[in-house]
Motif scaffolding. Structure first.
Motif, short mmCIF file in Angstrom:
data_model
loop_
_atom_site.label_atom_id
_atom_site.label_comp_id
_atom_site.label_asym_id
_atom_site.label_seq_id
_atom_site.Cartn_x
_atom_site.Cartn_y
_atom_site.Cartn_z
N ILE A 209 87.09 16.52 32.99
CA ILE A 209 85.92 17.16 32.40
C ILE A 209 86.32 18.44 31.67
O ILE A 209 86.93 19.34 32.26
N PHE A 210 85.96 18.50 30.39
CA PHE A 210 86.17 19.73 29.61
C PHE A 210 84.89 20.56 29.61
O PHE A 210 84.94 21.78 29.58
N GLY A 211 83.75 19.87 29.64
CA GLY A 211 82.47 20.56 29.65
C GLY A 211 81.33 19.59 29.46
O GLY A 211 81.48 18.37 29.66
N TYR A 212 80.19 20.13 29.06
CA TYR A 212 78.98 19.32 28.85
C TYR A 212 78.24 19.83 27.62
O TYR A 212 78.28 21.02 27.32
N GLU A 213 77.54 18.91 26.94
CA GLU A 213 76.63 19.32 25.89
C GLU A 213 75.23 19.36 26.45
O GLU A 213 74.77 18.40 27.08
N ALA A 214 74.52 20.48 26.23
CA ALA A 214 73.13 20.62 26.65
C ALA A 214 72.23 20.02 25.58
O ALA A 214 72.34 20.36 24.40
N LEU A 215 71.35 19.13 26.00
CA LEU A 215 70.47 18.41 25.07
C LEU A 215 69.02 18.60 25.46
O LEU A 215 68.61 18.26 26.57
N MET A 216 68.23 19.16 24.54
CA MET A 216 66.82 19.40 24.80
C MET A 216 66.06 18.08 24.88
O MET A 216 66.28 17.17 24.09
N ARG A 217 65.14 17.99 25.84
CA ARG A 217 64.30 16.81 26.02
C ARG A 217 62.83 17.26 26.09
O ARG A 217 62.25 17.39 27.17
N PRO A 218 62.22 17.51 24.91
CA PRO A 218 60.84 18.02 24.87
C PRO A 218 59.82 16.90 25.03
O PRO A 218 58.97 16.67 24.15
N GLU A 219 59.89 16.17 26.10
CA GLU A 219 59.02 15.00 26.32
C GLU A 219 57.55 15.41 26.27
O GLU A 219 57.17 16.48 26.73
N PRO A 220 56.71 14.55 25.67
CA PRO A 220 56.94 13.17 25.22
C PRO A 220 57.48 13.06 23.79
O PRO A 220 57.58 11.96 23.26
N PHE A 221 57.83 14.17 23.16
CA PHE A 221 58.37 14.13 21.81
C PHE A 221 59.88 13.95 21.86
O PHE A 221 60.54 14.33 22.83
N THR A 222 60.42 13.36 20.80
CA THR A 222 61.88 13.34 20.67
C THR A 222 62.32 14.73 20.20
O THR A 222 61.53 15.50 19.65
N PRO A 223 63.60 15.07 20.40
CA PRO A 223 64.08 16.36 19.90
C PRO A 223 63.84 16.54 18.40
O PRO A 223 63.43 17.63 17.96
N ILE A 224 64.05 15.48 17.62
CA ILE A 224 63.85 15.57 16.17
C ILE A 224 62.39 15.84 15.84
O ILE A 224 62.06 16.65 14.96
N GLU A 225 61.48 15.15 16.52
CA GLU A 225 60.05 15.37 16.28
C GLU A 225 59.66 16.81 16.59
O GLU A 225 58.93 17.45 15.83
N PHE A 226 60.15 17.31 17.70
CA PHE A 226 59.81 18.67 18.11
C PHE A 226 60.38 19.69 17.13
O PHE A 226 59.69 20.60 16.68
N ILE A 227 61.65 19.53 16.77
CA ILE A 227 62.31 20.46 15.85
C ILE A 227 61.65 20.42 14.47
O ILE A 227 61.41 21.45 13.84
N THR A 228 61.34 19.21 13.99
CA THR A 228 60.71 19.06 12.68
C THR A 228 59.38 19.77 12.62
O THR A 228 59.06 20.47 11.64
N GLU A 229 58.58 19.61 13.67
CA GLU A 229 57.27 20.26 13.69
C GLU A 229 57.42 21.78 13.78
O GLU A 229 56.69 22.51 13.09
N MET A 230 58.36 22.25 14.57
CA MET A 230 58.56 23.69 14.68
C MET A 230 59.10 24.27 13.37
O MET A 230 58.77 25.40 12.99
N ALA A 231 59.91 23.48 12.66
CA ALA A 231 60.43 23.94 11.36
C ALA A 231 59.31 24.07 10.35
O ALA A 231 59.29 25.00 9.54
N LYS A 232 58.36 23.12 10.38
CA LYS A 232 57.22 23.19 9.46
C LYS A 232 56.44 24.48 9.67
O LYS A 232 55.86 25.03 8.73
N ARG A 233 56.42 24.97 10.90
CA ARG A 233 55.68 26.18 11.23
C ARG A 233 56.54 27.44 11.08
O ARG A 233 56.09 28.53 11.42
N ASP A 234 57.77 27.23 10.63
CA ASP A 234 58.72 28.35 10.52
C ASP A 234 58.93 29.00 11.88
O ASP A 234 58.98 30.24 12.01
N GLN A 235 59.09 28.16 12.92
CA GLN A 235 59.25 28.66 14.28
C GLN A 235 60.53 28.14 14.95
O GLN A 235 60.59 27.99 16.16
N LEU A 236 61.56 27.90 14.15
CA LEU A 236 62.82 27.45 14.73
C LEU A 236 63.41 28.52 15.65
O LEU A 236 64.20 28.21 16.54
#
Length: 238
Positions: free
Chosen positions: A32-59
């Motif tokens: 093991i070298f390490g781990y990648e942390a992956l957001m799980r904003p259920e019930p949305f996919t990460p892309i759906e959540f990020i896309t919506e936050m980007a539209k609001r200029d809230q990244l």
């Protein structure tokens, strides 16, 4: 809205957002070298959540949630090695979240954080240098990685000079079926040659079959990540 859960609700209640961690191993011995942390904003996919936050200029909020909670859960579960986390190159945390994140990480994360540069936003030298200065002044001794290397703007060699990363993560499109695709083999071999010349470590992501794994083990690849190595596990599953 999905199942009565909204993006606003998650943004205002970030403790409800889950995180998963996927192992990254040393190609030489599978340790093991390490781990990648992956957001799980259920019930949305990460892309759906990020896309919506980007539209609001809230990244910025996504950046803050990712930094604070991925470190918090990583330490709570006593996961070993380094922690890779996604970051937007033109987005910075607000000062209060910077201090909050420093407090939760304390000295335990010194030298263990790797920020993965995403290509969701156009690189902005001022914003990124603010981020870089915070990282350097925080004492956390974080490293940088270019995510999805070989695709989009992350394929531009000039970005290596701009970001000066410690790692590149070869995009999975070059890894899928690489064992039987001479064109992909040639591309990846050239990437490895270029990175060696720049003293940058190479990580192959998206390793999903034994054949891909066996081929990559024979190449000058430093680290491996993918479903064949290990699937992401929610922090509650450790």
């Amino acid at each position: 809205m999905k199942n009565n859960v909204t993006v606003d609700y998650l943004a205002n209640n970030p403790d409800k957002i889950k995180f998963a961690y996927q192992p990254i191993v040393n190609a030489s011995d599978d340790s093991i070298f390490g781990y990648e942390a992956l957001m799980r904003p259920e019930p949305f996919t990460p892309i759906e959540f990020i896309t919506e936050m980007a539209k609001r200029d809230q990244l910025q909020i996504v950046e803050e949630i990712t930094n604070y909670y991925s470190i918090k859960y990583f330490l709570e579960k006593k996961l070993p090695g380094k922690m890779f986390m996604n970051t937007f190159p033109a987005t910075c945390m607000r000062p209060e979240w910077c201090f909050k994140t420093q407090e939760v990480g304390n000295t335990a994360m010194i030298g263990r954080i790797v920020y993965e540069i995403l290509e969701y936003t156009t690189p902005d030298s001022f914003s990124f240098n603010v981020k870089r200065n915070f990282i350097n002044n925080s004492g956390v001794q974080a490293e940088l990685a270019i995510d999805d290397y070989g695709t989009g703007q992350n394929a531009d060699l000039r970005y290596l000079d701009f970001y000066k990363p410690n790692y590149i993560k070869i995009d999975r499109k070059f890894i899928t079926n690489i064992d039987s695709d001479p064109t992909k083999q040639e591309v990846v071999e050239q990437m490895c040659f270029d990175m060696r010349a720049r003293n940058i470590k190479v990580l192959a992501e998206g390793v999903e079959t034994e054949a891909e794994y066996n081929y990559l083990k024979q190449q000058p690849i430093d680290y491996l990540q993918g479903y064949y190595i290990g699937k992401p596990k929610l922090y509650t599953e450790f």
